[in-house]
Structure formats: structure tokens, C-alpha cells
Write a protein that holds these residues in place. Structure first.
Motif, PDB file in Angstrom:
ATOM      1  N   THR A  14     -10.855   6.227  -7.491  1.00 44.00           N
ATOM      2  CA  THR A  14     -12.255   6.653  -7.475  1.00 44.00           C
ATOM      3  C   THR A  14     -12.433   7.896  -6.604  1.00 44.00           C
ATOM      4  N   LYS A  15     -11.683   7.961  -5.526  1.00 46.53           N
ATOM      5  CA  LYS A  15     -11.758   9.119  -4.635  1.00 46.53           C
ATOM      6  C   LYS A  15     -10.964  10.310  -5.163  1.00 46.53           C
ATOM      7  N   ASN A  60      -7.757  -3.635  -6.758  1.00 45.40           N
ATOM      8  CA  ASN A  60      -8.958  -3.091  -6.115  1.00 45.40           C
ATOM      9  C   ASN A  60      -8.614  -1.965  -5.152  1.00 45.40           C
ATOM     10  N   VAL A  61      -7.496  -2.100  -4.443  1.00 49.89           N
ATOM     11  CA  VAL A  61      -7.052  -1.031  -3.536  1.00 49.89           C
ATOM     12  C   VAL A  61      -6.775   0.239  -4.340  1.00 49.89           C
ATOM     13  N   ARG A  62      -6.090   0.092  -5.446  1.00 47.94           N
ATOM     14  CA  ARG A  62      -5.754   1.252  -6.271  1.00 47.94           C
ATOM     15  C   ARG A  62      -7.010   1.861  -6.904  1.00 47.94           C
ATOM     16  N   ILE A  63      -7.928   1.010  -7.333  1.00 47.34           N
ATOM     17  CA  ILE A  63      -9.187   1.512  -7.911  1.00 47.34           C
ATOM     18  C   ILE A  63      -9.944   2.356  -6.897  1.00 47.34           C
ATOM     19  N   ASN A  64     -10.005   1.904  -5.657  1.00 50.59           N
ATOM     20  CA  ASN A  64     -10.701   2.664  -4.608  1.00 50.59           C
ATOM     21  C   ASN A  64     -10.057   4.030  -4.406  1.00 50.59           C
ATOM     22  N   GLU A  65      -8.741   4.078  -4.452  1.00 44.70           N
ATOM     23  CA  GLU A  65      -8.044   5.363  -4.283  1.00 44.70           C
ATOM     24  C   GLU A  65      -8.280   6.277  -5.478  1.00 44.70           C
ATOM     25  N   ILE A  95     -11.069  -1.406 -13.711  1.00 43.10           N
ATOM     26  CA  ILE A  95     -12.214  -2.145 -13.150  1.00 43.10           C
ATOM     27  C   ILE A  95     -12.471  -3.403 -13.971  1.00 43.10           C
TER      28      ILE A  95
END
Length: 371
Positions: free
Chosen positions: A236-237, A229-234, A210
């Protein structure tokens, strides 16, 4: 330009309730007796990575907001920080908040002797504190306040806000008292002792991703930031995605190709990189006046670690730069980031000739362009 390039002093008072046992003893004694020393650029640099709350759809304006909020408030003084009292009250409130963030980050980084990448915003809802500080595998909560006065009210607000967090986490507050014109800025540190929670490797890696996604955006590497950002979103889930992405190199798609050029700034033996876009204003670059340009850069090693997804290298990175920090045209942090003020003519000459340009007399600082 209100920015002064000299080191300035901010006196710091530690409230009697404050637990000082976690502070680096030598640093604590120094700050208590001499105050916090930093330049105008240092202050802006400290606030810039974290204060990006406005202009969600315009990345360039988001970054410029920090600069344009602090710089107009600065009054010219070579020794202390003074801020303009002529602004309207609502503008003073806005600038005080951003100024407070900058001072708090500068102070806590020094007191705990941590890498700047160990300081991150707390992302949640409701009443909250501002930052989490990762310290020796533990977590510390830190709140920043910027006020013209009302020290007691600000201290009470910090106490109330921290009831939202578990009592086992240390909680500190830094209140910047910004007297506006009449008195130089000073900082009050408050809060009691407590025990610390452990931080998992997954949590630390996510916080680094982040953090350095913001750094990539500030440095103009919007393609890299978008993929991260795409990888961070994944992640995070699903934390297990960290194992999946570790050492899985970033692959840039052809349709993401951007027109522009990279600027590499060699400061001594270290190299910082920035991407200047030809057709948009991604990243932070700002012409301070007709002949001066200010821009953000990142250590090229950090960029490589991100592209390689080398999480272990990110975890172990500590920018112990052996640099003459009297170079007040530059602010360099141990997280591998820099804020650089350069003669605009030198950038143009380097762009035209594609050659190294020597800057600022005897300083070992060079600039060159790659297209």
C-alpha cells in the motif's frame, strides 16, 4: 434454526434510469423475469467476507457477527425471504444493512458474471459507496442499501454519495426493500450509464491480496493472514513491493506455530480446507444447534497460491466448479470459498478415526482430518 436449505426467490426491479448494457444479457433477462435465486446460506456467504466491521480485536466474533445478525431475522419460508418485524428498530437497522450487503453482492456478481474476488470494499474516508467491482479490466462502483421502506429516499442517498466519485466510473445501486413479516424482500436497481476507468495489474493484485487475506482469516489460517497483512501494508505504501513479493514464498516462523488440525472437505473432485484451532476461536465456525456445525473453507489451490505468492495464478483463478448446486447444505462461490453445514458428529468421528467420513447419503462429499 431459522435457516432453510431450499432455494428462495427475490424479485428484482430495474429502474428506468439504469444502464443495463454492461449486464450479461441472458442473466439480466432471467433476473428481470424470474428474480434472484439463492439459499439462506448463499445470502450469509455473500455478506460474510465483506461485513467485518465490528469486534476488531476478536476475529471469531467479527465473523460470527454476520451470521448472528442475519440468522435471527430470518423467518421460515421455503419460497421467499421474509425477515422478522419483532426486532427493535435499532436491531432492524443493523440487520437490514448486513442483509442488503448480501443481496447486493449476490445480484451484481450474477449480473456482471464476475468472480466473487472481483468485488471488494472501497477503503477510504467520508461519504462513499460500498464496493468496487473489477469488470473486464475496468472498474464499477456499487452501493448497497437495506431498507424497510423509503425507496425514493434510499435512491436519492445513493445519487448523493456517488458525487464523491469521478463521473467516468459506472455507478450502480441495489436497494433491498425488507418489508419485515408482511411482504417478501425485493430489490430495486438504480443508476445511469458512464464510461469506465482501466485497472492496473498492481491495483488488481493488491485487491486480491486484501480479499484473500479475509478468506484466510475466515478459514482459520490466522498465521497466513497475519503475514499477508504485513505485506499488504508495505505494498500500500509502495507498489513496487508487488514485484519484490511475487513468487516470494510465505515462510512460517516457529514461534507462530499453532495447535489445532485441518479439516479437508472433498466436494466431488474439489477440496476445501479449514483450520480448527484448539485454544482459540480464530476463523468462522459456529454450532448452529447441538448436532450441526457451520464453518468456512477455502479451495486448497487458493491457499497454495497465497503461500507461494503466485500472483499470476490468483489473477487467472476462476472456480468453475462442476458441482450439483442442489447441495443446499453447502454454499460454494467461484472465488474458491465455501460455507459448509455439517453434522457435528461426523466431524468428531473423523477427528477420532482420522479417516474419511461419507456424508449425506448419495452426495459425493467427504470429510477428513489432518493433525
Amino acid at each position: 434454526m431459522a435457516i432453510k436449505l431450499s432455494l428462495k426467490q427475490v424479485m428484482v426491479n430495474f429502474n428506468s434510469s439504469t444502464d443495463t448494457t454492461l449486464f450479461v444479457k441472458k442473466v439480466y433477462k432471467e433476473v428481470k423475469s424470474r428474480g434472484l435465486m439463492l439459499t439462506d446460506l448463499n445470502l450469509i456467504h455473500c455478506a460474510m467476507i465483506h461485513y467485518q466491521s465490528r469486534f476488531k480485536t476478536d476475529i471469531s466474533k467479527r465473523f460470527q457477527y454476520t451470521y448472528l445478525t442475519i440468522e435471527p431475522s430470518l423467518l421460515k419460508d421455503k419460497k421467499y425471504f421474509y425477515f422478522d418485524d419483532g426486532e427493535k428498530s435499532e436491531l432492524q437497522t443493523q440487520s437490514s444493512e448486513v442483509i442488503g450487503v448480501g443481496f447486493a453482492i449476490a445480484l451484481f456478481q450474477k449480473l456482471f458474471d464476475v468472480n466473487f474476488n472481483c468485488i471488494n470494499e472501497i477503503i477510504n474516508t467520508g461519504k462513499r459507496c460500498d464496493f468496487e467491482i473489477y469488470y473486464k479490466g475496468k472498474k464499477i462502483i456499487a452501493e448497497s442499501k437495506g431498507r424497510k421502506g423509503n425507496l425514493n429516499q434510499a435512491a436519492n442517498e445513493i445519487t448523493n454519495q456517488k458525487t464523491a466519485h469521478t463521473t467516468t466510473v459506472p455507478k450502480y445501486g441495489a436497494i433491498s426493500i425488507i418489508g419485515r413479516d408482511a411482504n417478501p424482500t425485493k430489490i430495486e436497481v438504480v443508476d445511469p450509464p458512464s464510461e469506465m476507468d482501466n485497472i492496473s495489474r498492481y491495483e488488481r493484485i493488491l485487491s486480491l491480496l486484501i480479499y484473500y487475506t479475509k478468506v484466510a482469516q475466515l478459514s482459520g489460517y490466522s498465521q497466513l493472514a497475519s503475514i499477508l497483512n504485513v505485506r499488504i501494508n508495505e505494498i500500500t505504501k509502495n507498489n513496487s513491493k508487488i514485484d519484490y513479493y511475487e513468487l516470494k514464498e510465505i515462510e512460517y516462523k516457529n514461534d507462530l506455530d499453532e495447535s489445532g488440525y485441518e479439516i479437508f472437505t472433498n466436494i466431488g473432485e474439489y477440496k476445501f480446507c479449514t483450520f480448527f484451532h484448539s485454544y482459540n476461536n480464530n476463523g468462522f465456525k459456529f454450532r448452529v444447534r447441538d448436532d450441526l456445525q457451520l464453518f468456512f473453507g477455502m479451495d486448497e489451490n487458493i491457499k497454495k497460491y497465497l503461500e507461494d505468492q503466485n500472483f499470476e495464478a490468483l489473477l487467472n483463478f476462476n472456480g468453475k466448479y462442476n458441482i450439483n448446486f442442489e447441495l443446499t447444505h453447502i454454499s460454494i462461490h467461484n472465488d474458491g470459498t465455501s460455507l459448509i453445514l455439517i453434522d457435528d458428529e461426523e466431524i468428531e468421528k473423523s477427528q477420532q478415526n482420522n479417516k474419511i467420513a461419507h456424508l449425506w447419503g448419495n452426495y459425493n462429499l467427504y470429510l477428513y482430518i489432518e493433525k
